[in-house]
Design a protein around this motif. Structure first.
Motif, PDB file in Angstrom:
ATOM      1  N   GLU A 131       2.510  -1.848  38.441  1.00  9.85           N
ATOM      2  CA  GLU A 131       1.541  -1.775  39.542  1.00  9.85           C
ATOM      3  C   GLU A 131       1.778  -0.583  40.458  1.00  9.85           C
ATOM      4  O   GLU A 131       0.827   0.035  40.939  1.00  9.85           O
ATOM      5  CB  GLU A 131       1.604  -3.058  40.379  1.00  9.85           C
ATOM      6  N   THR A 142       3.247  -0.504  31.067  1.00 12.03           N
ATOM      7  CA  THR A 142       2.153  -1.398  30.675  1.00 12.03           C
ATOM      8  C   THR A 142       2.263  -1.762  29.196  1.00 12.03           C
ATOM      9  O   THR A 142       2.109  -2.937  28.813  1.00 12.03           O
ATOM     10  CB  THR A 142       0.793  -0.740  30.947  1.00 12.03           C
ATOM     11  N   LYS A 165      -4.121 -10.487  37.424  1.00  5.97           N
ATOM     12  CA  LYS A 165      -3.939  -9.043  37.247  1.00  5.97           C
ATOM     13  C   LYS A 165      -3.423  -8.723  35.853  1.00  5.97           C
ATOM     14  O   LYS A 165      -3.797  -7.698  35.268  1.00  5.97           O
ATOM     15  CB  LYS A 165      -2.992  -8.501  38.321  1.00  5.97           C
ATOM     16  N   SER A 169      -5.392  -6.440  33.220  1.00  3.72           N
ATOM     17  CA  SER A 169      -4.741  -5.237  32.696  1.00  3.72           C
ATOM     18  C   SER A 169      -4.620  -5.258  31.182  1.00  3.72           C
ATOM     19  O   SER A 169      -4.142  -4.285  30.593  1.00  3.72           O
ATOM     20  CB  SER A 169      -3.348  -5.086  33.324  1.00  3.72           C
TER      21      SER A 169
END
Length: 419
Positions: A131, A142, A165, A169
């Motif tokens: 983040e 990621t 989130k 993502s």
């Protein structure tokens, strides 16, 4: 050491192996490991030895801990060595269930469990490190999280905002990701932080030891002293508040990290300012919460911050950023104050000023937060939900075993082969 551990394992009980990347993370499992042992599991932990300067966390009694070196940063050769050690340990332990948590342990531990074809594999997602990263590092982090989730059958998110989130993502999906109850990886024992006579006495002694005047208001921060935690903004807000409240003290409990170092100017203020008190990585934070007037967490990202739960359990008003994880435990104006946007110094300063000047509001928020923790974040709620999930996954993923009543300590279940 490993051989000795295996020789003492009851082979009629399923083995649960927890993997974390820091001895600090053992604090996330306090009580939980013993709970699973009482429920009929043989529990083992794989984690690195305590790093220099890290918080000293008590080790769970009666639970074997096997030390496996793991770096926090991306170090390819050392990471391969860690993977080998994890794979070898799991091959010897032959767990029925693995629960891996923290980013590096999630990836390497999850991969080792997948290679060993562990029947039930969990990944506890404590937060989203990417983040606050940018560029290539963000893409790498990621991708690593996506792999960690792929190696798991179930992704346990510590809060709803982390779950949403993570799904947005693309690192997991709604079918795989779950949140137990109101969130948290382990809940909080509110009674530990209650304002007892002993706790208040220790707080008074600590105030004298730290040379804090009796009437001086104290802002408390507990956690890693890094940029991600919002320390530069907190320092700037404190300097602004000091102009209006000359007796104000800033008390910092935690440790620095080389991976996310503070700016030179911030470190200079922390080291030289006469009203900034650096306590270091203390083992017992209870008297520090009791001493504080306000607990502040200006973090840029969280999973679900145990610090806020502990502060609320102590009946203290809290100020936090509108960041992932924090928004799950602070209801603005009801159980604390939130400031927005994340990283905004004037907004943080104003929220802190509001609680310093409005004692009635501070008391109201502290009491409301305390009731919220007692109601929503009991450790037993998290443990019971995880236990039920483990049994469900065993029945689905390990059809070669039957679940039978466990006649040892507790009222759990043991696993026996159908052969």
């Amino acid at each position: 050491m490993l051989g000795h551990t295996i020789m003492n394992v009851n082979l009629h009980r399923p083995r649960l192996v927890n993997v974390v990347n820091s001895s600090i993370a053992l604090g996330f499992l306090q009580g939980q490991l013993q709970y699973f042992q009482d429920k009929g599991f043989d529990v083992t932990v794989l984690c690195p030895e305590r790093r220099k300067g890290e918080w000293e966390v008590g080790r769970p009694e009666g639970v074997p801990i096997l030390e496996v070196p793991m770096e926090r940063a991306i170090v390819p050769l050392r990471d391969l060595a860690s993977l080998w050690r994890l794979w070898r340990n799991m091959r010897a332990l032959r767990p029925a269930i693995t629960n891996v948590g923290t980013p590096k342990a999630g990836l390497l531990g999850g991969f080792a469990a997948w290679l060993n074809r562990v029947p039930c594999r969990f990944y506890t997602l404590h937060g989203l490190r990417f983040e606050t990263s940018k560029g290539l590092k963000r893409r790498i982090l990621t991708f690593a999280e996506r792999l960690a989730c792929l190696f798991a059958h179930r992704v346990i998110c510590v809060s709803q905002s982390v779950r949403e989130k993570a799904i947005a993502s693309g690192i997991t999906n709604r079918e795989q990701a779950v949140v137990f109850g109101s969130g948290s990886c382990n809940g909080v024992d509110a009674s530990r932080f209650a304002a007892t006579q002993d706790t208040l006495k220790r707080a008074r002694e600590l105030r004298r030891k730290l040379d804090i005047p009796a009437q001086a208001p104290v802002l408390l921060f507990v956690g890693r002293l890094t940029c991600d935690k919002g320390i530069p903004e907190l320092m700037e807000a404190f300097l602004r508040l000091g102009l209006q409240f000359p007796n104000l003290r800033l008390l910092l409990v935690g440790c620095f990290e080389d991976e996310d170092p503070l700016p030179v100017e911030t470190r200079r203020y922390l080291a030289t300012h006469s009203r900034v008190i650096f306590a270091g990585a203390v083992q017992d934070t209870t008297p520090y919460y009791a001493l504080a007037d306000i607990v502040v967490l200006p973090s840029h990202r969280e999973g679900l911050p145990t610090v806020i739960l502990e502060a609320q359990a102590a009946g203290k008003p809290v100020v936090g950023a509108t960041a992932t994880g924090i928004v799950d435990v602070v209801s603005d104006g009801e159980t604390g104050l939130l400031f927005s946007p994340v990283g905004d110094v004037p907004a943080l300063t104003e929220a802190l000023k509001r609680l310093i000047t409005d004692k009635a509001l501070a008391t109201k928020l502290g009491l409301a937060g305390q009731e919220s923790v007692k109601e929503k974040f009991r450790p037993e709620r998290v443990w019971e939900a995880l236990y039920r999930e483990c049994l469900g996954q065993l029945q689905i993923k390990a059809p070669q075993v039957f679940l039978t009543p466990h006649t040892g300590k507790g009222s759990g279940l043991a696993v026996r082969s159908n052969e």
